[in-house]
Design an enzyme around this catalytic site. Structure first.
Site, PDB file in Angstrom:
ATOM      1  N   HIS A   1     -72.145  41.151  10.892  1.00  0.00           N
ATOM      2  CA  HIS A   1     -71.527  42.399  11.361  1.00  0.00           C
ATOM      3  C   HIS A   1     -71.957  42.705  12.789  1.00  0.00           C
ATOM      4  CE1 HIS A   1     -70.066  46.638  10.175  1.00  0.00           C
ATOM      5  NE2 HIS A   1     -70.395  46.709  11.462  1.00  0.00           N
TER       6      HIS A   1
ATOM      7  N   HIS B   1     -69.754  43.710  16.560  1.00  0.00           N
ATOM      8  CA  HIS B   1     -68.488  43.836  17.311  1.00  0.00           C
ATOM      9  C   HIS B   1     -68.680  43.142  18.649  1.00  0.00           C
ATOM     10  CE1 HIS B   1     -67.093  46.992  14.469  1.00  0.00           C
ATOM     11  NE2 HIS B   1     -68.404  47.132  14.309  1.00  0.00           N
TER      12      HIS B   1
ATOM     13  N   HIS C   1     -65.158  48.670   7.049  1.00  0.00           N
ATOM     14  CA  HIS C   1     -66.177  49.684   7.339  1.00  0.00           C
ATOM     15  C   HIS C   1     -65.964  50.880   6.413  1.00  0.00           C
ATOM     16  CE1 HIS C   1     -66.991  47.480  10.980  1.00  0.00           C
ATOM     17  NE2 HIS C   1     -67.781  48.398  11.482  1.00  0.00           N
TER      18      HIS C   1
ATOM     19  N   GLU D   1     -70.265  54.978   6.508  1.00  0.00           N
ATOM     20  CA  GLU D   1     -71.142  55.060   7.680  1.00  0.00           C
ATOM     21  C   GLU D   1     -71.058  56.505   8.210  1.00  0.00           C
ATOM     22  OE1 GLU D   1     -69.588  53.338  11.261  1.00  0.00           O
ATOM     23  OE2 GLU D   1     -71.526  53.228  12.250  1.00  0.00           O
TER      24      GLU D   1
ATOM     25  N   ASP E   1     -74.597  45.367  14.679  1.00  0.00           N
ATOM     26  CA  ASP E   1     -73.443  46.251  14.921  1.00  0.00           C
ATOM     27  C   ASP E   1     -72.960  46.199  16.382  1.00  0.00           C
ATOM     28  OD1 ASP E   1     -71.448  47.884  13.986  1.00  0.00           O
ATOM     29  OD2 ASP E   1     -72.684  49.670  13.740  1.00  0.00           O
ATOM     30  N   ASP E   2     -73.579  46.976  17.258  1.00  0.00           N
ATOM     31  CA  ASP E   2     -73.246  46.977  18.701  1.00  0.00           C
ATOM     32  C   ASP E   2     -74.578  46.993  19.437  1.00  0.00           C
ATOM     33  OD1 ASP E   2     -70.208  47.640  18.514  1.00  0.00           O
ATOM     34  OD2 ASP E   2     -71.176  49.196  17.299  1.00  0.00           O
TER      35      ASP E   2
HETATM   36  N1  LIG Z   1     -70.530  51.408  14.368  1.00  0.00           N
HETATM   37  C1  LIG Z   1     -69.192  51.343  14.347  1.00  0.00           C
HETATM   38  N2  LIG Z   1     -68.504  51.966  13.376  1.00  0.00           N
HETATM   39  C2  LIG Z   1     -67.174  51.916  13.349  1.00  0.00           C
HETATM   40  N3  LIG Z   1     -66.432  51.268  14.251  1.00  0.00           N
HETATM   41  C3  LIG Z   1     -67.058  50.636  15.234  1.00  0.00           C
HETATM   42  N4  LIG Z   1     -66.579  49.902  16.250  1.00  0.00           N
HETATM   43  C4  LIG Z   1     -67.626  49.490  16.969  1.00  0.00           C
HETATM   44  N5  LIG Z   1     -68.782  49.927  16.432  1.00  0.00           N
HETATM   45  C5  LIG Z   1     -68.453  50.648  15.332  1.00  0.00           C
HETATM   46 ZN   LIG Z   2     -69.496  48.068  12.790  1.00  0.00          ZN
END
Ligand SMILES: Nc1ncnc2[nH]cnc12
Ligand SMILES: [Zn+2]
EC number: 3.5.4.2
Length: 324
Positions: free
Chosen positions: A8, A10, A186, A189, A267-268
């Protein structure tokens, strides 16, 4: 250092501030509203998305995207990762003026460059973005289903969970499932357990992106464990976005103890001041995970990977050679 696998992340969200600044110089853009002192600046999910969209818009050519994928997978491999799945976003590519095919081919090229240098195996999960709308999500699913790229093995939906309903995405996921793609979505969250339940009821994914707010409903936690649905947990992201107040409040240990299959993901990463390595370090420090327990998390990730059986066996053999 334990071997790692990530399910996971992006890809646009993996661009380090230094790389974004370099891209901004190339395209004559001012990064100062979004990057200060070498760090991304945002204060809630909406402003995070603004910084994310600004930076994504600075990746415009095939070479920009190839470099991004190469950069990220190479850094992952240096941190001990042997497998990486990244979320791709044809919406971002189109906004930047690239066709979904050119964008996907370029990312695939970057992944192969990283593999040639480090051995890391990479795959792509094409995603639709909730806050862009149902139509674009179905377009992304149709692209994923027909693109034929050998490294595209999954389909997912990300974006602002507070918009749209799971039922809106049933058609998109059916298109992807019929094409033989792995399914993740997703949920749980930014919104509560109800979204996770809706995902299981309507989408029937083998994996859920985050899913951590399932903890609010013990029956749902039992269902996730019973059905063997894999949770793509991203603790560093959750704390940065204030989904939970602290690592002590994070449900990763409780979900694991309840028998849910859990994995660790970034995640990011630069937006949340993390990396896959830091997520494993967080689990060791805050969730009392031993080296053996961390290797088991990597095994769970590889078993849940959207990858052909032969590659999966080879990855498991690599893991088993060092972790027992
Ligand atoms: N944490 C996240 N939750 C939902 N969409 C995303 N797109 C990029 N990061 C995200
Ligand atoms: Zn995500």
């Amino acid at each position: 250092m334990p071997l790692k696998a990530e399910l996971h992340c992006h890809i646009e969200g993996a661009a380090a501030p230094e790389l974004v600044i370099r891209q901004a110089q190339k395209y004559g853009k001012d990064t100062s509203p979004y990057i200060q002192n070498g760090s991304f600046v945002w204060h809630d999910f909406t402003s995070f998305l603004a910084a994310y969209d600004f930076s994504s818009d600075l990746f415009r050519t095939e070479e920009d995207y190839a470099r991004l994928a190469d950069h990220y997978l190479t850094s992952l491999a240096r941190d001990g990762a042997i497998y990486s799945e990244v979320f791709t976003s044809p919406d971002h590519a189109e906004k930047a003026g690239l066709s979904p095919k050119a964008y996907t081919d370029a990312l695939g090229e970057g992944m192969l460059r990283a593999k040639a240098k480090t051995g890391i195996e990479g795959r792509m999960i094409v995603t639709g973005v909730r806050h862009v709308g149902v139509e674009s999500i179905e377009r992304a699913a149709r692209f994923a289903a027909r693109c034929g790229h050998p490294l595209v093995t999954g389909f997912g939906v990300a974006g602002d969970e507070r918009m749209g309903d799971m039922e809106d995405y049933v058609r998109a996921f059916e298109i992807a499932r019929e094409a033989g793609l792995g399914i993740t979505v997703h949920a749980g969250e930014l919104t509560g357990w109800e979204t996770v339940q809706a995902a299981l009821d309507h989408i029937r994914p083998s994996r859920i992106g985050h899913g951590v707010r399932a903890i609010e409903n013990p029956d749902l936690v039992r269902r996730i464990a019973d059905e063997g649905v894999v949770l793509e947990c991203c603790p560093g992201s959750n704390i940065a976005l204030k989904v939970f107040d602290s690592f002590a409040d994070h449900p990763f240990p409780a979900l694991k103890a309840a028998g849910c299959k859990v994995t660790l993901n970034s995640d990011d990463p630069p937006y949340f001041w993390t990396s896959l390595k830091r997520e494993y370090d967080i689990a060791a420090e805050h969730f009392a995970m031993s080296e053996k327990a961390l290797a088991a998390v990597t095994r769970t990730a590889i078993e849940a990977a959207f990858v052909d059986r032969k590659t999966k066996s080879a990855l498991l053999a690599r893991l088993n050679a060092v972790a027992r």
